[in-house]
Design a protein around this motif. Structure first.
Motif, PDB file in Angstrom:
ATOM      1  N   LEU A   4       0.864  -1.176   0.000  1.00  0.00           N
ATOM      2  CA  LEU A   4       0.000   0.000   0.000  1.00  0.00           C
ATOM      3  C   LEU A   4       0.898   1.222   0.000  1.00  0.00           C
ATOM      4  CD1 LEU A   4      -2.596  -0.991   2.750  1.00  0.00           C
ATOM      5  CD2 LEU A   4      -2.971  -0.956   0.278  1.00  0.00           C
ATOM      6  N   GLU A   6       0.747   5.363   0.496  1.00  0.00           N
ATOM      7  CA  GLU A   6       0.008   6.585   0.811  1.00  0.00           C
ATOM      8  C   GLU A   6       0.649   7.781   0.120  1.00  0.00           C
ATOM      9  OE1 GLU A   6       0.196   4.289   4.859  1.00  0.00           O
ATOM     10  OE2 GLU A   6       1.568   4.816   3.224  1.00  0.00           O
ATOM     11  N   CYS A  22      -4.584   6.188  -0.712  1.00  0.00           N
ATOM     12  CA  CYS A  22      -3.976   4.908  -0.340  1.00  0.00           C
ATOM     13  C   CYS A  22      -4.172   3.988  -1.543  1.00  0.00           C
ATOM     14  CB  CYS A  22      -4.663   4.350   0.893  1.00  0.00           C
ATOM     15  SG  CYS A  22      -4.184   2.670   1.353  1.00  0.00           S
ATOM     16  N   ILE A  34     -10.438  -0.901   4.476  1.00  0.00           N
ATOM     17  CA  ILE A  34      -9.280  -0.047   4.728  1.00  0.00           C
ATOM     18  C   ILE A  34      -9.527   0.803   5.971  1.00  0.00           C
ATOM     19  CG2 ILE A  34      -7.858   1.846   3.868  1.00  0.00           C
ATOM     20  CD1 ILE A  34      -7.412  -0.699   2.317  1.00  0.00           C
ATOM     21  N   TRP A  36      -7.684   4.056   8.064  1.00  0.00           N
ATOM     22  CA  TRP A  36      -6.646   5.070   8.189  1.00  0.00           C
ATOM     23  C   TRP A  36      -6.323   5.202   9.675  1.00  0.00           C
ATOM     24  CZ3 TRP A  36      -3.808   7.382   4.504  1.00  0.00           C
ATOM     25  CH2 TRP A  36      -4.282   7.363   3.185  1.00  0.00           C
ATOM     26  N   THR A  78      -7.930   2.396  -5.125  1.00  0.00           N
ATOM     27  CA  THR A  78      -7.476   3.451  -4.223  1.00  0.00           C
ATOM     28  C   THR A  78      -8.571   3.806  -3.210  1.00  0.00           C
ATOM     29  OG1 THR A  78      -6.043   4.375  -5.940  1.00  0.00           O
ATOM     30  CG2 THR A  78      -6.573   5.817  -4.094  1.00  0.00           C
ATOM     31  N   TYR A  95      -1.271   6.509   8.255  1.00  0.00           N
ATOM     32  CA  TYR A  95      -1.041   5.213   7.638  1.00  0.00           C
ATOM     33  C   TYR A  95      -2.364   4.616   7.173  1.00  0.00           C
ATOM     34  CZ  TYR A  95       3.260   5.390  10.447  1.00  0.00           C
ATOM     35  OH  TYR A  95       4.456   5.755  11.021  1.00  0.00           O
ATOM     36  N   CYS A  96      -2.328   3.894   6.052  1.00  0.00           N
ATOM     37  CA  CYS A  96      -3.496   3.094   5.711  1.00  0.00           C
ATOM     38  C   CYS A  96      -3.130   1.623   5.884  1.00  0.00           C
ATOM     39  CB  CYS A  96      -3.990   3.385   4.313  1.00  0.00           C
ATOM     40  SG  CYS A  96      -2.856   3.014   2.958  1.00  0.00           S
ATOM     41  N   TRP A 115       0.118  -2.910   5.338  1.00  0.00           N
ATOM     42  CA  TRP A 115       0.255  -1.561   5.873  1.00  0.00           C
ATOM     43  C   TRP A 115       1.052  -0.721   4.883  1.00  0.00           C
ATOM     44  CZ3 TRP A 115      -1.437   0.388  10.633  1.00  0.00           C
ATOM     45  CH2 TRP A 115      -1.997  -0.549  11.510  1.00  0.00           C
ATOM     46  N   GLY A 116       0.718   0.554   4.821  1.00  0.00           N
ATOM     47  CA  GLY A 116       1.528   1.487   4.051  1.00  0.00           C
ATOM     48  C   GLY A 116       2.665   2.030   4.887  1.00  0.00           C
TER      49      GLY A 116
END
Length: 125
Positions: A4, A6, A22, A34, A36, A78, A95-96, A115-116
């Motif tokens: 992912l 961001e 994201c 998802i 955030w 997205t 973070y997403c 996780w991003g």
């Protein structure tokens, strides 16, 4: 590579707006809900907003309710977080995270598959 990513963070004045994105790479978000999260210096990571895998359920933390809007565009793979009326206390790394067949049933870290890397949001004059 499954990940992912961001984007959309930055420096904004109080009262301003940002839209975070994201984007999924290497997999499709169709069956993933998802969340955030955000983490300010010295504080724990907190769930800000979530959207279910179907898109029919959304939740918001009380601190952002009425100011933030989460949405998803599966065609673009997205998820977005529109943040309006930003306050200095919104400053954090955002973070997403993706959880399969997620229905916004909670923010336990164990739910999430991906996780991003995070994007910095700074609200300051």
């Amino acid at each position: 590579q499954l990940q992912l990513v961001e984007s959309g963070g930055g420096l904004v004045q109080p009262g301003g707006s940002l839209r975070l994105s994201c984007a999924a790479s290497g997999f499709t978000l169709d069956v993933y809900g998802i969340t955030w999260f955000r983490q300010a210096p010295g504080e724990e990571r907190e769930g800000v907003s979530c959207i279910s895998s179907s898109g029919s359920i959304t939740n918001y933390a009380d601190s952002v309710k009425g100011r933030f809007t989460i949405s998803r565009d599966n065609a673009k793979n997205t998820v977005y977080l529109q943040m309006n009326s930003l306050k200095p206390e919104d400053t954090a790394v955002y973070y997403c995270a993706a959880a399969s067949y997620y229905s916004c049933s909670g923010y336990a870290y164990s739910y999430y598959n991906y996780w991003g890397q995070g994007t910095q949001v700074t609200v300051s004059s």
